[in-house]
Design an enzyme around this catalytic site. Structure first.
Site, mmCIF file in Angstrom:
data_model
loop_
_atom_site.group_PDB
_atom_site.id
_atom_site.type_symbol
_atom_site.label_atom_id
_atom_site.label_comp_id
_atom_site.label_asym_id
_atom_site.label_seq_id
_atom_site.Cartn_x
_atom_site.Cartn_y
_atom_site.Cartn_z
ATOM 1 N N ASP A 1 1.906 4.427 5.948
ATOM 2 C CA ASP A 1 2.609 3.373 5.240
ATOM 3 C C ASP A 1 3.870 4.005 4.628
ATOM 4 O O ASP A 1 3.992 5.235 4.576
ATOM 5 C CB ASP A 1 1.685 2.805 4.159
ATOM 6 C CG ASP A 1 2.357 1.764 3.301
ATOM 7 O OD1 ASP A 1 3.004 0.859 3.857
ATOM 8 O OD2 ASP A 1 2.258 1.872 2.066
ATOM 9 N N ASP B 1 6.223 2.424 1.520
ATOM 10 C CA ASP B 1 6.307 2.242 0.070
ATOM 11 C C ASP B 1 4.986 2.611 -0.598
ATOM 12 O O ASP B 1 3.931 2.085 -0.246
ATOM 13 C CB ASP B 1 6.644 0.790 -0.263
ATOM 14 C CG ASP B 1 7.988 0.358 0.286
ATOM 15 O OD1 ASP B 1 9.007 0.727 -0.299
ATOM 16 O OD2 ASP B 1 8.008 -0.336 1.324
ATOM 17 N N ASP C 1 -1.530 3.385 0.613
ATOM 18 C CA ASP C 1 -1.848 3.323 -0.819
ATOM 19 C C ASP C 1 -2.476 2.008 -1.252
ATOM 20 O O ASP C 1 -2.670 1.786 -2.446
ATOM 21 C CB ASP C 1 -0.583 3.564 -1.646
ATOM 22 C CG ASP C 1 0.384 2.380 -1.568
ATOM 23 O OD1 ASP C 1 0.737 1.998 -0.439
ATOM 24 O OD2 ASP C 1 0.777 1.849 -2.623
#
Length: 235
Positions: free
Chosen positions: A19, A21, A182
């Site tokens: 991922d 961000d 995250d």
């Protein structure tokens, strides 16, 4: 400190998909500033950065919609989204930076000092244009054979379409793939594709991770090499 409820078969892993961000980059401030610029343009009150951060993860459209309170007027949402994207394109690198340890860990994972060099890619729900521009500016691009965004496919994460495409392009099996992210969105994406899931507690949405039951937790990017090395995962 790294904790794992399961053990990823690290010797079998040939593809790592990250991922963006909250995983590779800390983009929280620039995204929040862009949302608040959009709200100001529409004569609406600004939102706290923590609130905006909780809206990140499902792409620009959902970020804007949540910041607006999910209005029913689609024309209004589209106008707001256009302003947000135009503003963000100009300000996406004002404060955004790579998390400490990311570049060093990517270098170690790519070079495969333990003989386990892997292919790596990015799969984010952020639009692909700014995603690629950010990766280029922050010296991330050379590590990845592909950078896909939220508009690269007809669906976004947690739909597995993008991850399955990367698995096919890399010529590997889902069992040989780890999705690193995250938020629960990344974990659900991995599960839907039959891949392994490594969760980053340092990102933007760590509060969503426990219920998603990832295969491994890490507390910093420095932990990636330990978690994915042949020596296994330490606690």
């Amino acid at each position: 400190m790294t904790f794992t409820p399961h053990l990823i078969p690290v010797e079998a892993i040939r593809l790592l998909v990250f991922d963006l961000d909250g995983t590779l980059i800390d983009s929280r401030r620039d995204l929040a500033n862009s949302v608040n610029a959009m709200l100001g343009h529409l004569d609406r009150p600004a939102l706290p950065e923590d609130v905006i951060a909780s809206y990140i993860g499902d792409g620009a459209g959902m970020l804007v919609r949540r910041a607006l309170g999910d209005p029913e007027d689609e024309t209004y949402v589209e106008r707001a989204l256009k302003f947000f994207l135009d503003y963000y394109r100009e300000h996406k690198l004002d404060y955004t930076h790579v998390y400490p340890g990311v570049l060093e860990s990517l270098e170690a994972l790519q070079s495969g000092a333990d003989g386990s060099g892997r292919q790596m890619a990015v799969l984010t729900n952020k639009p692909v244009g700014p995603s690629q521009a950010i990766c280029e500016a922050l010296r991330l691009s050379p590590y990845f054979f592909r950078i896909y965004g939220g508009n690269s496919f007809s669906t976004k994460k947690p739909d597995p379409q993008g991850l399955k495409a990367l698995i096919q392009e890399a010529g590997v099996d889902p069992f040989e793939t780890v999705m690193v992210g995250d938020s629960d969105i990344d974990i659900l994406t991995a599960r839907s594709a039959g891949a392994w899931a490594l969760a980053c507690r340092f990102g933007l949405s760590p509060h969503t991770l426990d219920a998603a039951d990832p295969d491994c937790f890490v507390d910093s990017p420095w932990d990636w090499t330990d978690a994915l090395s042949a020596t296994g995962i330490t606690r």
